[in-house]
Design a protein around this motif. Structure first.
Motif, PDB file in Angstrom:
ATOM      1  N   ASP A  33     -64.783   6.399 -10.017  1.00 14.72           N
ATOM      2  CA  ASP A  33     -64.852   5.605 -10.988  1.00 14.72           C
ATOM      3  C   ASP A  33     -64.564   4.286 -10.941  1.00 14.72           C
ATOM      4  O   ASP A  33     -64.689   3.385 -11.941  1.00 14.72           O
ATOM      5  N   PHE A  34     -64.446   3.724  -9.633  1.00 10.96           N
ATOM      6  CA  PHE A  34     -64.291   2.293  -9.630  1.00 10.96           C
ATOM      7  C   PHE A  34     -65.522   1.630  -9.308  1.00 10.96           C
ATOM      8  O   PHE A  34     -65.408   0.268  -9.668  1.00 10.96           O
ATOM      9  N   LYS A  35     -66.557   2.251  -8.851  1.00 15.07           N
ATOM     10  CA  LYS A  35     -67.689   1.359  -8.780  1.00 15.07           C
ATOM     11  C   LYS A  35     -68.273   0.554 -10.005  1.00 15.07           C
ATOM     12  O   LYS A  35     -68.581  -0.747 -10.073  1.00 15.07           O
ATOM     13  N   GLU A  36     -68.225   0.941 -11.349  1.00 11.92           N
ATOM     14  CA  GLU A  36     -68.629   0.368 -12.435  1.00 11.92           C
ATOM     15  C   GLU A  36     -67.785  -0.630 -12.667  1.00 11.92           C
ATOM     16  O   GLU A  36     -68.020  -1.738 -13.163  1.00 11.92           O
ATOM     17  N   VAL A  37     -66.340  -0.576 -12.534  1.00 11.75           N
ATOM     18  CA  VAL A  37     -65.369  -1.522 -12.976  1.00 11.75           C
ATOM     19  C   VAL A  37     -65.750  -2.623 -12.181  1.00 11.75           C
ATOM     20  O   VAL A  37     -65.419  -3.882 -12.262  1.00 11.75           O
ATOM     21  N   HIS A  38     -65.919  -2.292 -10.774  1.00  9.04           N
ATOM     22  CA  HIS A  38     -65.985  -3.530  -9.640  1.00  9.04           C
ATOM     23  C   HIS A  38     -67.422  -4.165 -10.072  1.00  9.04           C
ATOM     24  O   HIS A  38     -67.270  -5.314 -10.027  1.00  9.04           O
ATOM     25  N   LEU A  48     -55.037  -5.475 -11.965  1.00 10.50           N
ATOM     26  CA  LEU A  48     -55.280  -4.240 -10.798  1.00 10.50           C
ATOM     27  C   LEU A  48     -53.878  -3.615 -10.765  1.00 10.50           C
ATOM     28  O   LEU A  48     -52.917  -4.562 -10.290  1.00 10.50           O
ATOM     29  N   HIS A  49     -53.627  -2.546 -10.955  1.00 12.58           N
ATOM     30  CA  HIS A  49     -52.324  -1.898 -10.629  1.00 12.58           C
ATOM     31  C   HIS A  49     -52.245  -0.579  -9.942  1.00 12.58           C
ATOM     32  O   HIS A  49     -53.465   0.034  -9.858  1.00 12.58           O
ATOM     33  N   GLN A 105     -59.922 -17.954 -14.533  1.00 12.54           N
ATOM     34  CA  GLN A 105     -59.950 -16.614 -14.571  1.00 12.54           C
ATOM     35  C   GLN A 105     -58.618 -16.287 -13.628  1.00 12.54           C
ATOM     36  O   GLN A 105     -58.192 -16.835 -12.736  1.00 12.54           O
ATOM     37  N   ILE A 106     -58.065 -15.288 -14.169  1.00  6.97           N
ATOM     38  CA  ILE A 106     -56.884 -15.009 -13.530  1.00  6.97           C
ATOM     39  C   ILE A 106     -56.964 -13.268 -12.868  1.00  6.97           C
ATOM     40  O   ILE A 106     -57.131 -12.542 -13.822  1.00  6.97           O
ATOM     41  N   ILE A 107     -56.684 -13.058 -11.883  1.00 10.68           N
ATOM     42  CA  ILE A 107     -56.570 -11.869 -11.367  1.00 10.68           C
ATOM     43  C   ILE A 107     -54.613 -11.382 -11.043  1.00 10.68           C
ATOM     44  O   ILE A 107     -54.065 -12.170 -10.422  1.00 10.68           O
ATOM     45  N   CYS A 108     -54.335 -10.413 -11.459  1.00 11.72           N
ATOM     46  CA  CYS A 108     -52.992 -10.051 -11.564  1.00 11.72           C
ATOM     47  C   CYS A 108     -53.019  -8.723 -10.804  1.00 11.72           C
ATOM     48  O   CYS A 108     -53.518  -7.727 -11.390  1.00 11.72           O
ATOM     49  N   SER A 109     -52.000  -8.714  -9.769  1.00  7.38           N
ATOM     50  CA  SER A 109     -51.907  -7.064  -9.180  1.00  7.38           C
ATOM     51  C   SER A 109     -50.459  -6.729  -9.105  1.00  7.38           C
ATOM     52  O   SER A 109     -49.740  -7.832  -9.229  1.00  7.38           O
ATOM     53  N   PHE A 110     -50.212  -5.583  -9.715  1.00  6.85           N
ATOM     54  CA  PHE A 110     -48.746  -4.999  -9.387  1.00  6.85           C
ATOM     55  C   PHE A 110     -48.761  -3.515  -9.500  1.00  6.85           C
ATOM     56  O   PHE A 110     -49.713  -2.964  -9.558  1.00  6.85           O
ATOM     57  N   ALA A 161     -61.179  -6.927 -17.148  1.00  8.32           N
ATOM     58  CA  ALA A 161     -61.196  -5.360 -16.477  1.00  8.32           C
ATOM     59  C   ALA A 161     -59.745  -4.960 -16.115  1.00  8.32           C
ATOM     60  O   ALA A 161     -58.949  -5.752 -15.958  1.00  8.32           O
ATOM     61  N   LYS A 162     -59.401  -3.687 -16.300  1.00  7.52           N
ATOM     62  CA  LYS A 162     -58.290  -3.151 -15.649  1.00  7.52           C
ATOM     63  C   LYS A 162     -58.571  -1.829 -14.979  1.00  7.52           C
ATOM     64  O   LYS A 162     -59.405  -1.118 -15.361  1.00  7.52           O
ATOM     65  N   TYR A 163     -57.628  -1.553 -13.975  1.00 11.38           N
ATOM     66  CA  TYR A 163     -58.213  -0.377 -13.070  1.00 11.38           C
ATOM     67  C   TYR A 163     -56.616   0.011 -12.222  1.00 11.38           C
ATOM     68  O   TYR A 163     -55.979  -0.884 -11.743  1.00 11.38           O
ATOM     69  N   GLU A 164     -56.565   1.336 -12.425  1.00 10.22           N
ATOM     70  CA  GLU A 164     -55.473   2.041 -11.641  1.00 10.22           C
ATOM     71  C   GLU A 164     -55.750   2.333 -10.304  1.00 10.22           C
ATOM     72  O   GLU A 164     -56.732   3.225 -10.322  1.00 10.22           O
ATOM     73  N   PHE A 165     -55.503   1.788  -9.145  1.00 10.56           N
ATOM     74  CA  PHE A 165     -55.683   2.253  -7.956  1.00 10.56           C
ATOM     75  C   PHE A 165     -54.836   3.581  -7.654  1.00 10.56           C
ATOM     76  O   PHE A 165     -53.765   3.380  -7.494  1.00 10.56           O
ATOM     77  N   ARG A 166     -55.419   4.652  -7.437  1.00  6.12           N
ATOM     78  CA  ARG A 166     -54.946   5.850  -7.053  1.00  6.12           C
ATOM     79  C   ARG A 166     -55.083   6.375  -5.629  1.00  6.12           C
ATOM     80  O   ARG A 166     -55.932   5.593  -4.803  1.00  6.12           O
ATOM     81  N   GLU A 167     -54.637   7.390  -5.168  1.00  9.14           N
ATOM     82  CA  GLU A 167     -54.872   7.744  -3.914  1.00  9.14           C
ATOM     83  C   GLU A 167     -56.471   8.388  -3.579  1.00  9.14           C
ATOM     84  O   GLU A 167     -57.038   8.759  -4.794  1.00  9.14           O
ATOM     85  N   LEU A 168     -57.024   8.182  -2.682  1.00 13.87           N
ATOM     86  CA  LEU A 168     -58.349   8.557  -2.523  1.00 13.87           C
ATOM     87  C   LEU A 168     -58.555  10.096  -2.565  1.00 13.87           C
ATOM     88  O   LEU A 168     -57.755  10.821  -2.135  1.00 13.87           O
TER      89      LEU A 168
END
Length: 373
Positions: free
Chosen positions: A182-187, A205-206, A294-299, A318-325
């Motif tokens: 699901d990350f490809k489109e967000v990227h 990005l969280h 532009q601002i990128i925030c990761s948390f 955009a916003k995206y939650e990074f989960r386990e692969l």
């Protein structure tokens, strides 16, 4: 007539002596307060000539070549000079730095190798003489090389807060292999917006530690031609203060990166000290229309704790939650990396990449306190 059409060279200048309004600068004031800086050229000029200087600033100059040219051309009329030599980047020989020359009536030429700048201070010297040297120095600008991935960090100097560029290693990263489907489109959305000129907005990005947020940010830095500035969370609260506003003005159309931004993006209603308003002003307020930042925030915190104002359409890129692969992808990546092990459950990128590393986990031991009976 528009002010731009007036020539300053036609104006008649009057002699203004500082001693008529205040005492001269103390001798100790000509030395810079911060370590690594030799002289404060402005104070030195005032102390030596008792005049307010006209100031010309040239940036991105190869000061080594410029200094050689200057000596070849003007050595005969140099009246006085000062300099330092320092070791940079583990060089075996010291580099000439902070060179100050005096010539003509009151011209100071200051070459700063560390920051690749040359500064001209004068008051009574004929402008044409100064411009002749400025034009010669200008020919020694650093050549534009093929862009290498860099990130700028904020540093304190004797002239206030400035940026210092550091090289960033370009990661060998495949979006398809290292992230979930699901990350490809967000990227693609993020990359398209970050490479667009005169754009603004926020990327959130969280996710859990080890899921690839920092690796992805490094990948983005290497994929865009814009200036990328790392903003420590403790400075983000003061970004609209006078000390830092000049950084914004000097770096329009840039990308600001704030890692570990939990305290920056938290809901204002849940935290009275949240600097969310500052982010909103930069990304979608009056400042954003002028600066296009532009601002990128990761948390690591949950998105539900984030101020809802950051999530509005038109403001959020955009916003995206990074989960386990996912298990299947984790095993495919593991095989490509040359490992023979198989995962039976989703795994973080850190786990997949570091399978041969020892796992240092703290094992708590419960000790009973009491008396034996």
């Amino acid at each position: 007539m528009h002010p731009e059409n007036y020539s300053l060279s036609n104006l008649r200048r009057k002699n203004f002596e500082l001693e008529k309004v205040e005492a001269k600068i103390n001798a100790t004031d000509i030395f810079a307060e911060r370590q690594g800086i030799y002289l404060n050229e402005f104070n030195l000029f005032v102390a030596r000539f008792n005049q307010i200087p006209i100031f010309i600033h040239e940036i991105n100059i190869d000061c080594i070549k410029a200094n050689k040219w200057f000596l070849d051309t003007y050595a005969a009329i140099v009246q006085d000079f000062y300099y330092t030599k320092r070791y940079y980047d583990e060089n075996r020989k010291p580099t000439l730095d902070d060179v100050v020359y005096f010539l003509y009536e009151d011209l100071m030429v200051c070459l700063d190798s560390n920051y690749s700048t040359v500064r001209f201070l004068f008051n009574q010297t004929d402008v044409s003489k100064v411009e002749e040297i400025v034009n010669g120095i200008h020919k020694h600008k650093h050549r534009k090389e093929r862009r290498k991935p860099t990130i700028s960090v904020l540093v304190n100097t004797n002239r206030g807060i400035a940026t210092k560029s550091l090289k960033v290693t370009k990661p060998k990263l495949s979006i398809e292999d290292n992230y979930n489907e699901d990350f490809k489109e967000v990227h693609e959305t993020i990359l398209k917006r970050l490479t667009r000129k005169n754009d603004k907005g926020i990327v959130l990005l969280h996710g859990k530690p080890g899921t690839g947020k920092t690796s992805y940010i490094r990948y983005l830095i290497a994929s865009t031609k814009k200036n990328v500035i790392f903003l420590p969370p403790n400075m983000a609260t003061a970004i609209t203060n006078p000390d830092l506003i000049s950084i914004l003005i000097d770096n329009p159309n840039s990308i600001f990166v704030i890692e570990d931004a939990e305290n920056i993006v938290v809901d204002r209603e849940k935290s009275g000290g949240s600097p969310v308003s500052t982010l909103l002003n930069i990304s979608d307020g009056l400042l954003s229309d002028c600066l296009n930042i532009q601002i990128i925030c990761s948390f690591n915190t949950d998105i539900s704790k984030i101020d809802s104002a950051l999530l509005r359409k038109g403001r959020l890129i955009a916003k995206y939650e990074f989960r386990e692969l996912a298990t299947e992808r984790a095993n495919l990546l593991s095989q490509k990396l040359g490992f023979e092990s198989n995962f039976s459950a989703p795994a973080t990128l850190t786990t997949v990449y570091n399978q041969t590393e020892k796992d240092f986990k703290y094992l708590a031991t419960n000790k009973l306190i009491g008396f034996k009976t």
